[in-house]
Motif scaffolding. Structure first.
Motif, PDB file in Angstrom:
ATOM      1  N   ALA A 193       0.967  -1.404   0.100  1.00 45.65           N
ATOM      2  CA  ALA A 193      -0.455  -0.005  -0.465  1.00 45.65           C
ATOM      3  C   ALA A 193       0.458   1.552  -0.117  1.00 45.65           C
ATOM      4  N   ALA A 194       1.768   1.201   1.025  1.00 42.02           N
ATOM      5  CA  ALA A 194       2.912   2.236   0.482  1.00 42.02           C
ATOM      6  C   ALA A 194       3.441   2.630  -0.643  1.00 42.02           C
ATOM      7  N   LEU A 195       4.105   1.489  -1.305  1.00 39.99           N
ATOM      8  CA  LEU A 195       5.113   1.969  -2.501  1.00 39.99           C
ATOM      9  C   LEU A 195       3.460   2.081  -3.367  1.00 39.99           C
ATOM     10  N   LEU A 196       2.795   2.105  -3.262  1.00 39.59           N
ATOM     11  CA  LEU A 196       0.973   2.550  -4.839  1.00 39.59           C
ATOM     12  C   LEU A 196       1.338   3.700  -3.994  1.00 39.59           C
ATOM     13  N   LEU A 219      10.679  -0.746  -1.272  1.00 42.91           N
ATOM     14  CA  LEU A 219      11.641  -2.454  -1.727  1.00 42.91           C
ATOM     15  C   LEU A 219      12.534  -3.759  -0.970  1.00 42.91           C
ATOM     16  N   ALA A 220      13.311  -2.514  -0.078  1.00 41.51           N
ATOM     17  CA  ALA A 220      14.550  -3.034   0.379  1.00 41.51           C
ATOM     18  C   ALA A 220      12.996  -3.545   1.883  1.00 41.51           C
ATOM     19  N   PHE A 229      21.568   2.209  -5.279  1.00 39.72           N
ATOM     20  CA  PHE A 229      22.324   1.246  -5.395  1.00 39.72           C
ATOM     21  C   PHE A 229      22.988  -0.092  -4.188  1.00 39.72           C
ATOM     22  N   PHE A 230      23.018   0.976  -2.566  1.00 37.62           N
ATOM     23  CA  PHE A 230      22.585  -0.189  -1.444  1.00 37.62           C
ATOM     24  C   PHE A 230      21.682  -0.941  -1.707  1.00 37.62           C
ATOM     25  N   PRO A 231      19.909   0.226  -1.182  1.00 43.82           N
ATOM     26  CA  PRO A 231      19.181  -0.834  -1.113  1.00 43.82           C
ATOM     27  C   PRO A 231      18.452  -2.086  -2.624  1.00 43.82           C
ATOM     28  N   MET A 232      19.852  -1.420  -3.504  1.00 45.14           N
ATOM     29  CA  MET A 232      19.300  -2.910  -3.949  1.00 45.14           C
ATOM     30  C   MET A 232      20.171  -3.969  -4.173  1.00 45.14           C
ATOM     31  N   LEU A 233      20.908  -3.495  -3.907  1.00 40.87           N
ATOM     32  CA  LEU A 233      22.317  -4.521  -3.799  1.00 40.87           C
ATOM     33  C   LEU A 233      21.454  -5.410  -2.646  1.00 40.87           C
ATOM     34  N   TYR A 234      20.848  -4.838  -1.760  1.00 42.44           N
ATOM     35  CA  TYR A 234      20.256  -5.938   0.050  1.00 42.44           C
ATOM     36  C   TYR A 234      19.718  -6.407  -0.608  1.00 42.44           C
ATOM     37  N   ILE A 235      18.720  -5.882  -1.385  1.00 46.98           N
ATOM     38  CA  ILE A 235      17.804  -6.659  -2.123  1.00 46.98           C
ATOM     39  C   ILE A 235      17.767  -8.065  -2.224  1.00 46.98           C
ATOM     40  N   VAL A 236      18.877  -7.278  -3.769  1.00 44.31           N
ATOM     41  CA  VAL A 236      19.171  -8.822  -4.546  1.00 44.31           C
ATOM     42  C   VAL A 236      19.807  -9.976  -3.563  1.00 44.31           C
ATOM     43  N   PHE A 237      20.745  -9.623  -2.563  1.00 45.91           N
ATOM     44  CA  PHE A 237      20.838 -10.495  -1.712  1.00 45.91           C
ATOM     45  C   PHE A 237      20.021 -11.177  -0.919  1.00 45.91           C
ATOM     46  N   LEU A 250       9.608  -8.604  -9.512  1.00 48.29           N
ATOM     47  CA  LEU A 250       9.092  -8.063 -11.261  1.00 48.29           C
ATOM     48  C   LEU A 250       9.390  -6.521 -10.876  1.00 48.29           C
ATOM     49  N   VAL A 251       8.846  -6.078  -9.612  1.00 49.59           N
ATOM     50  CA  VAL A 251       8.318  -4.910  -9.462  1.00 49.59           C
ATOM     51  C   VAL A 251       9.949  -4.093  -9.571  1.00 49.59           C
ATOM     52  N   LEU A 252      11.115  -4.991  -8.853  1.00 50.30           N
ATOM     53  CA  LEU A 252      12.782  -4.261  -8.647  1.00 50.30           C
ATOM     54  C   LEU A 252      12.632  -4.351  -9.631  1.00 50.30           C
ATOM     55  N   PHE A 253      12.696  -4.736 -10.688  1.00 52.50           N
ATOM     56  CA  PHE A 253      13.774  -5.165 -12.641  1.00 52.50           C
ATOM     57  C   PHE A 253      12.884  -4.198 -13.257  1.00 52.50           C
TER      58      PHE A 253
END
Length: 306
Positions: free
Chosen positions: A62-65, A113-114, A204-212, A241-244
């Motif tokens: 909900a927060a994301l939307l 997303l993180a 960048f750092f949040p994305m790395l954390y998400i992937v990890f 999918l949303v992250l990509f």
């Protein structure tokens, strides 16, 4: 200098034959904005009214939307006003304010997303500790930080840019993004370094954390029972999918800036529109179709309307 800058108007030179196609532009932009508001608000409404969706994962969705609606609202109303105006201009102050709101909501998207990735990790990998870790206080802290951290950091970038001396007053774009740096008389090393730091912290750092995190989830679920694998696939795939999609959205924004002088105005407009059109509509479609509980309530809602 500051007073003069505040009274300065910047010409938005990213449109193609706006005089000829102004009503076509208006209908397209208005339709998409209405769809963004309707689709995102519908999912948020379902999450709010149904008790079964009052869980951390759905609260973050909900927060994301809501963040997508906010991001669109920083751009679309001004676009609608511009296409019906004789001149497509924006004041120096409002340009940097739009810049601030646009990139604040962009940074918030990555941090939300993180937070969702952490929620999924605890839910799947530490299910017994989930109620203890993901309390209301934890959720509230994540939500506040997701909006506060980008706002504080982007405010610094926006302020530094706003105080720079300008020699160019024509922005090759339809809204104020990173292209405002090209209006400065002299490139600022301090602004460039600070911008990279902000980019690392909120993207960048949040994305790395998400992937990890999702890599860890996939490894653990692979060695677990079928039920855990199914849960991981159902709840993690939409987030990935949303992250990509959002990563492509950010790449577009950078590409538009880097290639601005090397591409035609028409191609530049098309690329810029990719940044603001797809993503706000992509999120509710993915969560509405791929999240089983949301999809179930969505079907009931449309069945009642019919």
């Amino acid at each position: 200098m500051e007073n003069k800058l505040n009274l300065t108007y910047i010409t938005l030179n990213g449109y193609v034959e706006v005089e000829k196609y102004r009503y076509v532009y208006f209908v397209i932009i208005f339709t998409i904005y209405a769809l963004v508001i309707f689709s995102n608000s519908t999912i948020v409404y379902l999450i709010v009214i149904h008790q079964s969706l009052h869980e951390p994962m759905y609260i973050f969705i909900a927060a994301l939307l809501i963040n997508s609606i906010f991001c669109s609202t920083t751009i679309y109303p001004k676009l609608l006003f511009d296409v019906l105006s004789e001149k497509q201009i924006i004041s120096h102050t409002m340009c940097h304010f739009q810049f601030f709101l646009f990139y604040t909501s962009g940074g918030s998207q990555f941090l939300l997303l993180a937070a969702m990735a952490y929620d999924r990790y605890v839910s799947i990998c530490k299910p017994l500790k989930y109620p203890v870790i993901m309390k209301k206080t934890t959720i509230s802290v994540f939500l506040v930080l997701a909006w506060l951290v980008p706002a504080c950091q982007v405010a610094g970038t926006s302020s530094l840019s706003a105080t720079r001396r300008m020699c160019n007053f024509t922005l090759r774009g339809i809204f104020c993004n990173n292209s405002v740096y090209k209006l400065h008389c002299v490139s600022s090393r301090v602004l460039a370094i600070y911008g990279v730091i902000v980019l690392l912290n909120v993207a960048f750092f949040p994305m790395l954390y998400i992937v990890f995190t999702y890599t860890r989830i996939l490894i653990i679920s692979y060695h677990s029972c079928r039920e855990v694998k199914k849960k991981a696939a159902q709840t993690c795939l939409p987030h990935l999918l949303v992250l990509f999609n959002y990563s492509l959205f950010c790449a577009y924004d950078i590409i538009v800036l880097r290639l601005e002088s090397d591409i035609s105005q028409t191609v530049g407009l098309i690329m810029t529109l990719q940044v603001v059109l797809y993503h706000p509509l992509f999120n509710p479609i993915i969560y509405g179709l791929k999240m089983k509980e949301i999809s179930k309530h969505l079907k009931r809602l449309f069945h009642q309307v019919k």
